[in-house]
Design an enzyme around this catalytic site. Structure first.
Site, PDB file in Angstrom:
ATOM      1  N   LYS A  97       0.850  -1.210   0.000  1.00 45.46           N
ATOM      2  CA  LYS A  97       0.000   0.000   0.000  1.00 45.46           C
ATOM      3  C   LYS A  97       0.878   1.250   0.000  1.00 45.46           C
ATOM      4  O   LYS A  97       2.092   1.162   0.245  1.00 45.46           O
ATOM      5  CB  LYS A  97      -0.905  -0.030   1.241  1.00 45.46           C
ATOM      6  CG  LYS A  97      -0.135   0.026   2.548  1.00 45.46           C
ATOM      7  CD  LYS A  97      -1.024  -0.261   3.754  1.00 45.46           C
ATOM      8  CE  LYS A  97      -0.175  -0.294   5.006  1.00 45.46           C
ATOM      9  NZ  LYS A  97      -0.903  -0.813   6.167  1.00 45.46           N
TER      10      LYS A  97
ATOM     11  N   ARG B 278     -10.992   0.088  14.381  1.00 42.47           N
ATOM     12  CA  ARG B 278     -10.875   0.636  13.042  1.00 42.47           C
ATOM     13  C   ARG B 278     -11.782  -0.211  12.160  1.00 42.47           C
ATOM     14  O   ARG B 278     -12.882  -0.517  12.561  1.00 42.47           O
ATOM     15  CB  ARG B 278      -9.396   0.557  12.617  1.00 42.47           C
ATOM     16  CG  ARG B 278      -8.888   1.810  12.001  1.00 42.47           C
ATOM     17  CD  ARG B 278      -7.386   1.770  11.782  1.00 42.47           C
ATOM     18  NE  ARG B 278      -6.924   0.563  11.112  1.00 42.47           N
ATOM     19  CZ  ARG B 278      -5.724   0.444  10.562  1.00 42.47           C
ATOM     20  NH1 ARG B 278      -4.885   1.449  10.603  1.00 42.47           N
ATOM     21  NH2 ARG B 278      -5.351  -0.676   9.979  1.00 42.47           N
TER      22      ARG B 278
ATOM     23  N   TYR C  25      14.813  28.845   9.843  1.00 44.99           N
ATOM     24  CA  TYR C  25      13.675  29.700  10.191  1.00 44.99           C
ATOM     25  C   TYR C  25      13.520  29.782  11.702  1.00 44.99           C
ATOM     26  O   TYR C  25      13.721  28.788  12.405  1.00 44.99           O
ATOM     27  CB  TYR C  25      12.407  29.125   9.581  1.00 44.99           C
ATOM     28  CG  TYR C  25      12.319  29.344   8.099  1.00 44.99           C
ATOM     29  CD1 TYR C  25      12.111  30.615   7.576  1.00 44.99           C
ATOM     30  CD2 TYR C  25      12.462  28.281   7.214  1.00 44.99           C
ATOM     31  CE1 TYR C  25      12.042  30.823   6.205  1.00 44.99           C
ATOM     32  CE2 TYR C  25      12.390  28.473   5.841  1.00 44.99           C
ATOM     33  CZ  TYR C  25      12.179  29.747   5.353  1.00 44.99           C
ATOM     34  OH  TYR C  25      12.117  29.946   4.002  1.00 44.99           O
TER      35      TYR C  25
ATOM     36  N   MET D   8      11.951  23.962   3.726  1.00 45.73           N
ATOM     37  CA  MET D   8      11.126  23.230   2.762  1.00 45.73           C
ATOM     38  C   MET D   8      11.975  22.462   1.744  1.00 45.73           C
ATOM     39  O   MET D   8      11.711  21.300   1.446  1.00 45.73           O
ATOM     40  CB  MET D   8      10.180  24.188   2.027  1.00 45.73           C
ATOM     41  CG  MET D   8       9.168  23.469   1.156  1.00 45.73           C
ATOM     42  SD  MET D   8       8.151  24.562   0.160  1.00 45.73           S
ATOM     43  CE  MET D   8       7.093  25.312   1.377  1.00 45.73           C
TER      44      MET D   8
HETATM   45  C1  LIG Z   1      -0.057  -1.822   6.732  1.00 52.36           C
HETATM   46  C2  LIG Z   1      -0.667  -3.107   7.108  1.00 52.36           C
HETATM   47  C3  LIG Z   1       0.123  -4.259   7.298  1.00 52.36           C
HETATM   48  C4  LIG Z   1       1.638  -4.253   7.258  1.00 52.36           C
HETATM   49  O1  LIG Z   1       2.162  -3.659   8.406  1.00 52.36           O
HETATM   50  P1  LIG Z   1       3.758  -3.648   8.683  1.00 52.36           P
HETATM   51  O2  LIG Z   1       3.863  -3.085  10.049  1.00 52.36           O
HETATM   52  O3  LIG Z   1       4.327  -2.728   7.652  1.00 52.36           O
HETATM   53  O4  LIG Z   1       4.225  -5.024   8.534  1.00 52.36           O
HETATM   54  C5  LIG Z   1      -0.534  -5.452   7.544  1.00 52.36           C
HETATM   55  N1  LIG Z   1      -1.871  -5.508   7.615  1.00 52.36           N
HETATM   56  C6  LIG Z   1      -2.669  -4.425   7.463  1.00 52.36           C
HETATM   57  C7  LIG Z   1      -4.146  -4.567   7.562  1.00 52.36           C
HETATM   58  C8  LIG Z   1      -2.094  -3.188   7.218  1.00 52.36           C
HETATM   59  O5  LIG Z   1      -2.876  -2.122   7.070  1.00 52.36           O
END
Ligand SMILES: *Cc1c(COP(=O)(O)O)cnc(C)c1O
Length: 379
Positions: free
Chosen positions: A41, A145, A273, A320
């Site tokens: 992701k 969540r 800054y 920046m």
């Molecule tokens: C991001 C995520 C992972 C991976 O997490 P890491 O800490 O990078 O291994 C696994 N499962 C879900 C649902 C996630 O959102």
């Protein structure tokens, strides 16, 4: 044209990390090793999702292993992967809004069903297309969540299981505190998920696979491996702090730049800054063209270090588009390489150390590396 500040993504290192995780799972599993769901992701944590996905596919092909499943955050990320020619199964973690469901069907994505509402919407969408859709069910065991609450599945699960157009392929949960051995939530979540398995079986759910472990849980507790594990961070060569496993991981991302100017500072003068840094003695400082727009956090001022000529030098001020680093006593000239993340000579700036220094997680350090940073790939 390549800007002086650029990222080098070591896809060979990624493949090595994938093999290292595979070997750990094979050595530790009771029975067959769990499958790897490679989490890519957020543009593969900033590494470039399409390149990372294709490298993982090649790695699996070369070893004729079970193809990895890939996981992304939303449908749009999944569609991009398909557009790049990725063939592996793709799990979408995130919330599904009713409007963007088309992509699931058009691009053969495996959605997560996180609520009774989402189950109904997907079932109807699949019915309208006269197909049966494979889905993963998400259970909320304590993060509050995404997911069906773990404690009322008897009320919510039967309707999902009766949905004529949904095929539940897997059930999963996600840990909120797996890297923190002192936190009681991990064990609570783990036992709740065990209870979910029992309840689901009683409700007639069979033949599905189960998954729960992110990188931290994978390292910490084999009981969370089930049928598949979901490492993200580990694939990129970073162990989640404070866990410090005895694994030879290769940091995949390095971030490099060059000194553009060197100058002197007198005692009492300030840099940055707000006059955030005040020199207490004569200093030699170097200007590096990388700043918070490139994902280098303002909080690195006074806390972070970079490598110049293999020497660790302190970051004094971040703005920046640039930062000022202390090269007093260091052999540094305009044009010299500066390493912001990754190895130089015998030393290494590790994403996990940077994260700890500014009070965040390594995921954030990697994901925030900005869009104007060009990525180059070593294979
Ligand atoms: C991001 C995520 C992972 C991976 O997490 P890491 O800490 O990078 O291994 C696994 N499962 C879900 C649902 C996630 O959102």
């Amino acid at each position: 044209m390549v800007r002086p500040t650029h990222a080098v993504v070591d896809l060979d290192g990624l493949a090595v990390n994938y093999r290292t995780i595979r070997a750990l799972l094979e050595a530790g599993a009771v029975g067959s090793a769990p499958r790897i769901i490679a989490v890519i992701k957020a543009n593969a944590y900033g590494h470039g999702a399409a390149r990372v996905a294709r490298a993982l596919e090649r790695e699996a092909d070369a070893r004729s292993a079970l193809p990895p499943m890939l996981a992304c955050a939303d449908i749009e990320e999944g569609v991009e992967l398909r557009a790049a020619g990725v063939k592996a199964p793709i799990l979408v973690f995130g919330a599904l809004s009713v409007s963007d469901l088309d992509g699931v069907f058009a691009h053969d994505l495996t959605p997560t069903v996180s609520s009774p509402f989402a189950a109904r919407a997907l079932d109807q969408a699949a019915a309208a297309r006269d197909v049966r859709l494979r889905v993963h069910l998400k259970i909320d065991t304590g993060m509050n969540r995404f997911g069906f609450r773990h404690d009322n599945l008897r009320a919510t699960l039967p309707a999902v299981l009766r949905s004529p157009h949904l095929v539940v392929e897997a059930v999963y949960t996600h840990f909120g505190t797996a890297e923190d051995r002192a936190h009681p939530l991990f064990e609570r979540q783990r036992t709740r998920f065990e209870a979910v398995r029992a309840a689901a079986a009683e409700l007639g759910l069979a033949g599905v696979w189960w998954h729960a472990a992110n990188s931290a849980a994978l390292l910490r507790d084999r009981r969370t491996w089930y049928d598949a594990v979901r490492p993200g961070l580990l694939l990129y060569g970073v162990a989640p702090p404070p866990l410090d496993p005895d694994l030879r991981l290769r940091p995949v991302m390095s971030l490099r730049s060059r000194v553009v100017a060197v100058k002197g500072m007198r005692p009492g003068e300030t840099a940055g800054y707000g006059g955030c840094f005040v020199a207490d003695r004569p200093l030699r400082v170097a200007l590096v063209p990388a700043g918070y727009a490139d994902g280098l956090d303002l909080r690195l001022a006074g806390r972070g270090t970079v490598l110049v000529g293999g020497v660790r030098t302190s970051i004094l001020a971040v703005s920046m588009d640039s930062m000022v680093v202390d090269v007093t006593g260091v052999d540094a000239d305009p044009g010299d390489e500066v390493v912001l993340l990754g190895p130089q000579k015998a030393d290494l700036i590790a994403a996990r150390d940077v994260a700890v220094a500014i009070g965040t997680v390594p995921h954030e350090i990697l994901c925030r590396i900005g869009t104007r940073i060009e990525r180059t790939y070593n294979s």
